[in-house]
Structures are given as structure tokens and as C-alpha cells.
Design a protein around this motif. Structure first.
Motif, mmCIF file in Angstrom:
data_model
loop_
_atom_site.group_PDB
_atom_site.id
_atom_site.type_symbol
_atom_site.label_atom_id
_atom_site.label_comp_id
_atom_site.label_asym_id
_atom_site.label_seq_id
_atom_site.Cartn_x
_atom_site.Cartn_y
_atom_site.Cartn_z
ATOM 1 N N LEU A 228 1.911 -0.796 0.077
ATOM 2 C CA LEU A 228 2.802 0.252 0.580
ATOM 3 C C LEU A 228 2.238 0.846 1.864
ATOM 4 O O LEU A 228 1.251 1.585 1.843
ATOM 5 C CB LEU A 228 2.969 1.333 -0.498
ATOM 6 C CG LEU A 228 3.732 2.598 -0.099
ATOM 7 C CD1 LEU A 228 5.116 2.287 0.443
ATOM 8 C CD2 LEU A 228 3.855 3.531 -1.300
ATOM 9 N N TRP A 232 6.710 2.740 6.136
ATOM 10 C CA TRP A 232 7.941 2.239 5.517
ATOM 11 C C TRP A 232 8.988 3.356 5.439
ATOM 12 O O TRP A 232 10.180 3.161 5.668
ATOM 13 C CB TRP A 232 7.616 1.747 4.101
ATOM 14 C CG TRP A 232 8.793 1.299 3.308
ATOM 15 C CD1 TRP A 232 9.741 0.394 3.683
ATOM 16 C CD2 TRP A 232 9.131 1.710 1.978
ATOM 17 N NE1 TRP A 232 10.648 0.224 2.658
ATOM 18 C CE2 TRP A 232 10.299 1.018 1.606
ATOM 19 C CE3 TRP A 232 8.555 2.595 1.062
ATOM 20 C CZ2 TRP A 232 10.911 1.182 0.359
ATOM 21 C CZ3 TRP A 232 9.155 2.747 -0.172
ATOM 22 C CH2 TRP A 232 10.314 2.053 -0.515
ATOM 23 N N LEU A 233 8.504 4.573 5.122
ATOM 24 C CA LEU A 233 9.421 5.708 5.018
ATOM 25 C C LEU A 233 9.848 6.174 6.407
ATOM 26 O O LEU A 233 9.177 5.913 7.408
ATOM 27 C CB LEU A 233 8.757 6.873 4.283
ATOM 28 C CG LEU A 233 8.622 6.673 2.776
ATOM 29 C CD1 LEU A 233 7.195 6.381 2.398
ATOM 30 C CD2 LEU A 233 9.165 7.871 2.024
ATOM 31 N N ALA A 254 12.469 5.908 -1.736
ATOM 32 C CA ALA A 254 11.089 5.456 -1.920
ATOM 33 C C ALA A 254 10.674 5.585 -3.385
ATOM 34 O O ALA A 254 10.133 4.649 -3.985
ATOM 35 C CB ALA A 254 10.151 6.265 -1.022
ATOM 36 N N LEU A 292 4.103 8.619 -4.844
ATOM 37 C CA LEU A 292 4.688 7.276 -4.940
ATOM 38 C C LEU A 292 3.817 6.371 -5.801
ATOM 39 O O LEU A 292 4.324 5.541 -6.559
ATOM 40 C CB LEU A 292 4.914 6.695 -3.541
ATOM 41 C CG LEU A 292 5.951 7.461 -2.704
ATOM 42 C CD1 LEU A 292 5.991 6.926 -1.275
ATOM 43 C CD2 LEU A 292 7.340 7.392 -3.332
#
Ligand SMILES: NC(=[NH2+])NCCC[C@H](N)C(=O)O
Ligand SMILES: [Mn+2]
Ligand SMILES: [Mn+2]
Length: 302
Positions: A228, A232-233, A254, A292
Motif C-alpha cells: 500500500l 494511492w489515496l 480505501a 487502513l
């Protein structure tokens, strides 16, 4: 009950242009990682960090690839080799390695370790393809190369410390792609890797895309590694990263993605990378990373 989880920090920023991701492991621990994981029902042990040469001891040109440019390759190799051993030992003890970066080049260590004695699938949550090689890279930064390194593409062919034994292209899924260099685009298309772009997420929704990505990664494998990259966010959710790209997934998407990972019950190893506390706002990106991770390990709202 979730498998016991062992935290391993890889505090390096050799692979990135902007300094600061070497402080990621501290920021993520400080952001409440252990408490979050315990909330997810996991027993947690913290193994500390792998040793990393200090900035002053580095030589950007010390180890050259066969062709092209890859900065700090010697230091990256040293850290990734040590990390790979730690990840493999953790799995041998039947625990789940949770690796904290560091820039994304550390995935070379985590994934080679995870895929040492097993067939492993890989889900790569990232704005970027990280599919460059020393000759295609526009920057020479190794954090833009780990997927190519693991798969032995281009100048990485036969580079033993960087190639992942038990990983096949067919079991790799990139999710959330939206920033790709020209040569990367070609290389990804030519490979057997499955790439889900942000446009795919727009069209199909996060649930279907992550289901498909997990199908790719679990098909015929012993388990999956989830990498991760916090970029990505969307940068509004995760401002503390060195290479932000607009148009990423939002907070709920997410969480939903990582909850789906947990439901699959195939998670073998996990890593959180590219958190840059210098660029962050009140450590919010690091805290988000801890949340997350908890979702990936099975934390539920109810
Ligand atoms: N892990 C990352 N943040 N990677 C960013 C890579 C950016 C760019 N594609 C490069 O090769 O330099
Ligand atoms: Mn990225
Ligand atoms: Mn990345």
C-alpha cells in the motif's frame, strides 16, 4: 483471531527524490499503529527497524546497474536483503510481517522475503506503476522501479537479490493507477500484470475492482502480499507523500478495499510505504495508514 503480527520498519528514503520518508516508520508507530492492530484483534510485536546507512554515508553512484541509472542501488540492496530475511523469518514463525516504509523500493525486500518459499500473489495499491527500469526511468529513483525489479524486467533480469522467486506476473494486480511514464505504459501492457486504473474504479466501483484484483492475486497462490503506497489515496486524504497525484481514491473507498482484502483471508504479508511526515499535516497520513492496516487485518465497524 488474526495471526500474530510482527512490525518491521525499513526507514529509508534513498529511492525517492524528496527526503523524509525515512521517518515514516516512526510516524506510523506514533500514529497509533499498535493500538489499531489490537483493535483488529491481532497480537502485535514490534521488531524494530532494519539497519540503514545514514545520509552522510551514502554514495548515489556506488553500485551501478548494468545499464542506465538507479540511484543508491548499493544502499537499497543492503536494506532490502536484510528486510527480505526478516520477512522470511517472520513467516517461518507463522506470524504476519507488517513492513513500514520507507520509500517504495523497500517492496523489493518485503516481496522477495514473502515469496521465498511460497507462490505469492501481489496487490499493489498505487497511483504509480513503479514499473520503470534503470534505462526507462526518467528520474533514476528506485521507488519507481520495484515492480520491474521483482519481476526481473529489463536490466533487472537475473538480478538475484531483486527478483522474487515465487511471484508470477499473472498474479500481480496494480490498483488505482493514474500516473504512468511513457515507457512504463508500454512495459505494463507487454507484461502479464493486470492493471486497474482510476478509470476502471470510476466505471466499476471499488468493490468490483478489488474483487477482481484479489482473484488475480489469489489464483493458484499460497497467499498474497499487499503493498500500500499512501499516494494511492487522493492527496486531500493523504497529503503526507512525496509524489502526490490528484484523482485518487477517497477515505471510504480505501477502507472498503482493505476490508475486502481481510475478507479474502489470504493475506500473508502487508506493507505501508511512502508516508512523508515532513510533508504531512499533523501526522494525518500516518494515522490513516494505521487505520487502513487495521482494516486489512480484519477490523470492522460493527
Ligand atoms: N513509489 C512511488 N511513489 N513512485 C513514484 C514514481 C514516479 C516516476 N514514475 C518515476 O519513476 O520516477
Ligand atoms: Mn506511488
Ligand atoms: Mn509506489
Amino acid at each position: 483471531m488474526t495471526r500474530p503480527t510482527r512490525i518491521i520498519g525499513a526507514p529509508i528514503d534513498y529511492g525517492a527524490n524528496r527526503r523524509g520518508v525515512d521517518m515514516g516508520p516512526s510516524a506510523i508507530r506514533y500514529g497509533g499503529l499498535a493500538a489499531q492492530l489490537e483493535d483488529a484483534g491481532a497480537a502485535v510485536a514490534d521488531d524494530g527497524d532494519v539497519a540503514a546507512p545514514r545520509a552522510e554515508e551514502r554514495d548515489p553512484e556506488a553500485e551501478k546497474p548494468s545499464e542506465g541509472r538507479a540511484k543508491f542501488l548499493r544502499e537499497t540492496k543492503a536494506v532490502c536483503t536484510a528486510l527480505s530475511d526478516r520477512v522470511a523469518e517472520t513467516l517461518a514463525d507463522d506470524e504476519l510481517p507488517l513492513v513500514l516504509g520507507g520509500d517504495h523500493s523497500i517492496a523489493i525486500g518485503s516481496v522477495t522475503g514473502s515469496a521465498r518459499n511460497a507462490d505469492v500473489g501481489l496487490v499493489w495499491f498505487d497511483a504509480h506503476g513503479d514499473f520503470n527500469t534503470p534505462t526507462t526511468s526518467p528520474s533514476g529513483n528506485v521507488h519507481g522501479m520495484p515492480l520491474a525489479a521483482l519481476l526481473g524486467i529489463g536490466e533487472f533480469a537475473g538480478v538475484e537479490w531483486a527478483n522474487a522467486d515465487g511471484l508470477r506476473e499473472e498474479n500481480v494486480a496494480i490498483v488505482g493507477l493514474r500516473s504512468v511514464d511513457e515507457a512504463e505504459r508500454k512495459a505494463i501492457r507487454q507484461s502479464e500484470v493486470t492493471a486497474f486504473t482510476m478509470s476502471d474504479i470510476d466505471e466499476e466501483g471499488i468493490t468490483d475492482v478489488v474483487d477482481e484484483a484479489l482473484d488475480v492475486a489469489t489464483a493458484g497462490t499460497d497467499g498474497i502480499h499487499v503493498s500500500l503506497d499512501l499516494d494511492w489515496l487522493d492527496p486531500r486524504e493523504a497529503p503526507g507523500v512525496g509524489t502526490p497525484v490528484r484523482g485518487g481514491v477517497n477515505y471510504r473507498e480505501a477502507h472498503s478495499a482493505l476490508e475486502t482484502v481481510a475478507e479474502t483471508d489470504a493475506l500473508r504479508s502487508l506493507e505501508l510505504v511512502e508516508v512523508n511526515p515532513i510533508l504531512d499535516e499533523q501526522n494525518e497520513t500516518a494515522s490513516l495508514a494505521t487505520e487502513l492496516a487495521a482494516s486489512a487485518l480484519g477490523k470492522r465497524i460493527l
